[in-house]
Design an enzyme around this catalytic site. Structure first.
Site, short mmCIF file in Angstrom:
data_model
loop_
_atom_site.label_atom_id
_atom_site.label_comp_id
_atom_site.label_asym_id
_atom_site.label_seq_id
_atom_site.Cartn_x
_atom_site.Cartn_y
_atom_site.Cartn_z
N VAL A 42 0.79 -1.31 0.02
CA VAL A 42 -0.02 0.21 0.05
C VAL A 42 0.76 1.17 0.12
O VAL A 42 1.83 1.39 0.85
CB VAL A 42 -0.97 -0.15 1.15
CG1 VAL A 42 -1.85 1.28 1.08
CG2 VAL A 42 -1.83 -1.22 1.13
N VAL A 79 6.07 3.63 0.53
CA VAL A 79 5.19 2.72 1.26
C VAL A 79 4.76 3.55 2.33
O VAL A 79 4.97 4.41 3.25
CB VAL A 79 6.18 1.58 2.19
CG1 VAL A 79 5.31 0.78 2.89
CG2 VAL A 79 6.91 0.89 0.90
N HIS A 80 3.21 3.43 2.61
CA HIS A 80 2.61 3.93 3.66
C HIS A 80 3.15 3.26 5.06
O HIS A 80 3.28 2.23 5.14
CB HIS A 80 0.99 3.22 3.55
CG HIS A 80 -0.03 4.06 4.52
ND1 HIS A 80 0.22 3.89 5.88
CD2 HIS A 80 -0.85 5.01 4.29
CE1 HIS A 80 -0.77 4.68 6.49
NE2 HIS A 80 -1.37 5.42 5.62
N PRO A 81 3.29 4.13 5.92
CA PRO A 81 3.93 3.73 7.43
C PRO A 81 3.29 2.42 7.88
O PRO A 81 3.95 1.77 8.33
CB PRO A 81 3.54 5.08 8.26
CG PRO A 81 3.60 6.08 7.17
CD PRO A 81 3.00 5.72 6.17
N GLY A 90 2.12 -0.12 6.20
CA GLY A 90 2.27 -0.94 5.23
C GLY A 90 4.04 -1.50 5.37
O GLY A 90 4.23 -2.48 4.66
#
Length: 338
Positions: free
Chosen positions: A165, A229-231, A233
């Site tokens: 994500v 990257v989303h934190p 994820g």
């Protein structure tokens, strides 16, 4: 004890609660009872089928607390991405232009809509409740899929991919989506991801621009999202990176998140897991922590266990471990150090 097992239809209410709590962008886990019910039934059918080569099968797993019967997470394997409909990505590669007269050759990064990754096995749907992040049980939930692939290799491709994500704000705004996709749909990022989970990724992708998008022409905030990257994820990314997965030149077409790729036979939990036999034993001198699974199909189980394992010998398991794994004397089991 926590155990990974195939999903069952009775899991639907708890699974929908997990979907409600999952990260925006995990489109394979929609908060919709009918969609989830269909996914569960599809998974049950996939586990039942006698499969000789990878096809449209979808294998859905849940992490269950055996003491409370509560689901703590879920993960999934799609045997063949793009089997039923095109699997779209954005290919991020330089577009090269050359002028012989000016003796100039210049490359400009560009994003192109493609379905190059069709045919690979796709890991998706990973979600673990916050209390279990950065614990052995996150590792179990993610890597149990790999032990399952090791035991049933003919069902899967010779390469695996997963989409991590991408970045979005706490309010659900994606700078990448706002700069690219929103112009073609006039939908907020979260709503586009929701529709993707409920309907089809393909119908959204087909409305995306068919010509290359030149990265330098995007706002800087959108450029910064490419491969980011989303934190929330990051753990999913890190677990698979330790398994040997690497980023490539493909990103998600909605949020620009990275795609990870690995050859199946080079993945740590597949290449290095040890196959042996179970031996029930009430006394174990634990010397290490392992992920352990049986080699079953419909009754697949995987756990985290403190064990003393000597290569080439049967694996001694306490009675509660045998019960969780549904194994007895001589049953095939597979393990790898945590």
């Amino acid at each position: 004890m926590l155990v990974v097992r195939p999903v069952q239809l009775t899991d639907l209410p708890q699974l929908q609660q997990l979907a409600r709590e999952s990260l925006v962008g995990v489109t394979s886990l929609p908060d919709d009872s009918e969609c989830l019910r269909d996914k569960i039934l599809d998974s049950c059918t996939s586990f039942e089928h006698n499969v000789q080569s990878p096809g449209p099968e979808n294998y859905f797993f849940v992490l269950e607390d055996l003491a409370t019967r509560r689901l703590r997470g879920c993960s999934e394997i799609l045997a063949t991405a793009g089997f039923s409909e095109p699997f779209y990505s954005l290919r991020n590669r330089d577009f090269n232009s050359t002028s012989r007269e000016l003796n100039i050759e210049h490359g400009v990064p560009a994003l192109s809509l493609c379905h190059d990754l069709g045919g690979h096995t796709l890991l998706r749907g990973f979600h673990v409740e916050p209390a279990l992040t950065h614990t052995a049980f996150s590792e179990l939930l993610s890597r149990a899929r790999l032990l399952f692939i090791a035991a049933h290799a003919r069902r899967f491709s010779d390469a695996l991919i997963t989409e991590i994500v991408g970045y979005s704000s706490d309010e659900g705004h994606s700078p990448f989506w706002d700069a690219v996709g929103k112009h073609f749909f006039d939908l907020p990022y979260a709503e586009a991801e929701r529709l993707c989970g409920l309907e089809s990724r393909a119908f959204l992708a087909e409305l995306m621009p068919q010509y290359p998008i030149y990265v330098p022409m995007l706002p800087q905030a959108a450029q910064d999202c490419i491969g980011r990257v989303h934190p929330d994820g990051q753990e999913a990314f890190d677990i698979l990176a330790r398994e040997g997965f690497e980023t490539n030149s493909y990103v998600d077409l909605f949020d620009g998140g990275p795609t990870l790729f690995a050859r199946t036979d080079a993945i740590r939990s597949i290449a290095q897991s040890q196959a042996t036999e179970a031996r029930p034993d009430s006394q174990i001198d634990a010397r290490g922590r392992y992920l352990v699974s049986n080699d079953s199909l419909e009754n697949y189980r995987a756990i985290v266990a403190e064990l003393d394992y000597i290569a080439g010998r049967p694996l001694c398991l306490a009675p509660e471990m045998c019960a969780a794994l549904k194994v007895s004397e001589g049953s095939p089991v597979r393990l790898i150090a945590l």
